[in-house]
Write a protein that holds these residues in place. Structure first.
Motif, PDB file in Angstrom:
ATOM      1  N   UNK A   1       0.811  -1.229   0.000  1.00 40.47           N
ATOM      2  CA  UNK A   1       0.000   0.000   0.000  1.00 40.47           C
ATOM      3  C   UNK A   1       0.840   1.273   0.000  1.00 40.47           C
ATOM      4  N   UNK A   2       1.996   1.233  -0.671  1.00 42.26           N
ATOM      5  CA  UNK A   2       2.817   2.450  -0.753  1.00 42.26           C
ATOM      6  C   UNK A   2       2.594   3.080  -2.136  1.00 42.26           C
ATOM      7  N   UNK A   3       2.551   4.394  -2.141  1.00 45.75           N
ATOM      8  CA  UNK A   3       2.479   5.103  -3.416  1.00 45.75           C
ATOM      9  C   UNK A   3       3.785   5.884  -3.536  1.00 45.75           C
ATOM     10  N   UNK A   4       4.663   5.466  -4.439  1.00 48.19           N
ATOM     11  CA  UNK A   4       5.981   6.113  -4.534  1.00 48.19           C
ATOM     12  C   UNK A   4       5.887   7.337  -5.434  1.00 48.19           C
ATOM     13  N   UNK A   5       6.830   8.261  -5.227  1.00 46.94           N
ATOM     14  CA  UNK A   5       6.775   9.471  -6.045  1.00 46.94           C
ATOM     15  C   UNK A   5       8.093   9.703  -6.781  1.00 46.94           C
ATOM     16  N   UNK A   6       9.113   8.857  -6.501  1.00 46.40           N
ATOM     17  CA  UNK A   6      10.410   9.090  -7.142  1.00 46.40           C
ATOM     18  C   UNK A   6      11.148   7.761  -7.270  1.00 46.40           C
ATOM     19  N   UNK A   7      12.405   7.831  -7.755  1.00 44.57           N
ATOM     20  CA  UNK A   7      13.222   6.620  -7.895  1.00 44.57           C
ATOM     21  C   UNK A   7      13.855   6.234  -6.551  1.00 44.57           C
ATOM     22  N   UNK A   8      14.102   4.912  -6.402  1.00 39.96           N
ATOM     23  CA  UNK A   8      14.792   4.419  -5.188  1.00 39.96           C
ATOM     24  C   UNK A   8      15.781   3.347  -5.598  1.00 39.96           C
ATOM     25  N   UNK A   9      16.886   3.236  -4.863  1.00 41.53           N
ATOM     26  CA  UNK A   9      17.734   2.056  -5.062  1.00 41.53           C
ATOM     27  C   UNK A   9      18.305   1.591  -3.728  1.00 41.53           C
TER      28      UNK A   9
END
Length: 428
Positions: free
Chosen positions: A415-423
């Motif tokens: 249930x997460x809504x991401x808004x950018x890139x992650x690594x």
């Protein structure tokens, strides 16, 4: 010959390394190569002539998904399948001892015990024939396979007589090298095993009577006496007594401990489908998506004809795959949606998750060394030297990834809504 099978499915306290995927569904029902993990076990058991009943044993609370699965599996395999719930985690031997009357009812002369978290060719018929040639009603068979010297330390190690295959020595997870033959977690027992487990139970009771305050004082002594581990408590004692044999298999075998190993297990099963279930493998058709290698696509999934899938991809129920999408070495679970031109590599995409256009979601495979025929998958720790170990990327259920971002070696909780890139992150 009347036979039964017992599949040990564990419970919610187990399978923690499988999170966040085991939040949504009990680990044994997680789909591997398009069907629930434990269905591969049931299928193998149902093929053995004389199989009268299959018992699933664990300490999950009665669960709607589990009940539904049992009903559909009974209809498909035309064999009684029941779930026996332990009142607590009783260990691999405690559970079958607790339910020994259920296992022996109906006059079963022998029974298989299988751990649910392994994937295998399940050479059950071969184990039975081996037992009929070597053993008698008082002897038992362990399925063994060869590992390399360093990885063997992570498993139960078996030293056997080269001619008779009788087990002379058994050590669970030794600290130094003992043997390259390891225990696969698949056994063939006769009712005589309960006498040996009963001896351990009585010994446990006597020890508790002598020192009643050992262990946690909150749980009752009866319960602690009933916790029996087949491997450490029973096999170690039986080795060298002429009653325990090992049947070595050259077929594929792997544990499914972490989510990363589910993708590897999926590959092993998809390879097997070309012989056992060719109808489950997608074919290249004019006007259809490009299929490379072994791919499973659920009939209800909607795949654009410009998508390229494979090798080792399984697409679940009701999944939508848009134009120009590339998926490789991944499991896409039901209801997920991959928008146009997304790229998904070495990833498990959770139920009802969405990946936006032109996004790239990628993980690092945790495969065994391809140059070593005996290498097994390492169940890597999540962290090493204070950093997240690069592993496959996992999206929990109902995760939304925006368009045009890169998600690399990350675990995203449900249930997460991401808004950018992650690594290299766990996104809580």
């Amino acid at each position: 010959m009347p036979l039964k099978a017992v599949i040990l499915i564990g419970g919610p306290q187990k399978g923690t390394r499988f999170r966040p995927l085991s939040f949504e569904v009990p680990k044994p029902l997680f789909p591997v190569a398009g069907v629930p993990m434990v269905q591969h076990h049931i299928e193998a058991c149902a093929k053995v002539p004389g199989m009268k009943e299959i018992l699933l044993m664990g300490f999950y609370q009665p669960h709607e998904a589990l009940s539904r699965f049992l009903v559909s599996a009974q209809q498909e395999f035309k064999i009684p399948i029941r779930y026996l719930q332990e009142y607590a985690a009783l260990g691999t031997g405690g559970g079958i001892y607790h339910f020994r009357d259920q296992i022996l009812s109906g006059g079963a002369e022998a029974f298989f015990v299988l751990n649910a978290d392994v994937c295998s060719e399940f050479p059950l018929q071969e184990m039975l024939e081996f037992w009929q040639q070597h053993g008698d009603m008082h002897s038992f068979v362990i399925l063994g396979t060869t590992a390399n010297r360093t990885q063997a330390l992570n498993y139960g190690c078996i030293v056997a007589n080269a001619d008779t295959q009788e087990v002379q020595h058994y050590v669970e997870k030794p600290s130094t090298f003992v043997s390259e033959i390891i225990n696969c977690g698949i056994y063939l027992f006769t009712p005589a095993i309960f006498q040996h487990i009963g001896e351990v139970f009585q010994r446990n009771q006597q020890e508790l009577a002598l020192c009643p305050y050992l262990g946690e004082e909150s749980s009752n002594g009866w319960q602690r006496a009933e916790v029996i581990r087949l491997e450490q408590d029973v096999f170690t004692a039986l080795a060298g007594s002429g009653k325990l044999y090992v049947y070595k298999t050259d077929g594929f075998w792997s544990q499914i401990k972490s989510a990363g190993s589910a993708i590897y297990a999926s590959r092993l099963y998809l390879n097997q489908y070309s012989k056992s279930h060719p109808e489950r493998l997608a074919q290249n058709k004019p006007g259809g998506p490009v299929i490379r290698g072994n791919v499973y696509i659920h009939p209800t999934a909607s795949i654009d004809n410009t998508a390229v899938l494979g090798p080792n991809v399984s697409i679940g129920e009701g999944v939508t795959v848009g134009a120009g999408v590339r998926v490789r070495e991944s499991i896409v679970l039901h209801g997920a949606s991959l928008h146009d031109h997304t790229c998904v590599l070495n990833t498990i995409v959770g139920w009802d998750s969405t990946i936006g256009r032109w996004a790239r979601v990628e993980g690092t495979p945790s495969d065994p060394n391809p140059n070593d025929p005996y290498a097994k998958i390492d169940s890597e720790t999540l962290f090493r030297d204070g950093r997240l170990t690069p592993s496959i990327t996992i999206l929990g259920c109902s995760v939304t990834i925006p368009a045009e971002v890169v998600i690399l070696n990350s675990i995203v909780l449900p249930h997460k809504e991401l808004s950018r890139s992650y690594k290299n992150q766990i996104i809580l």
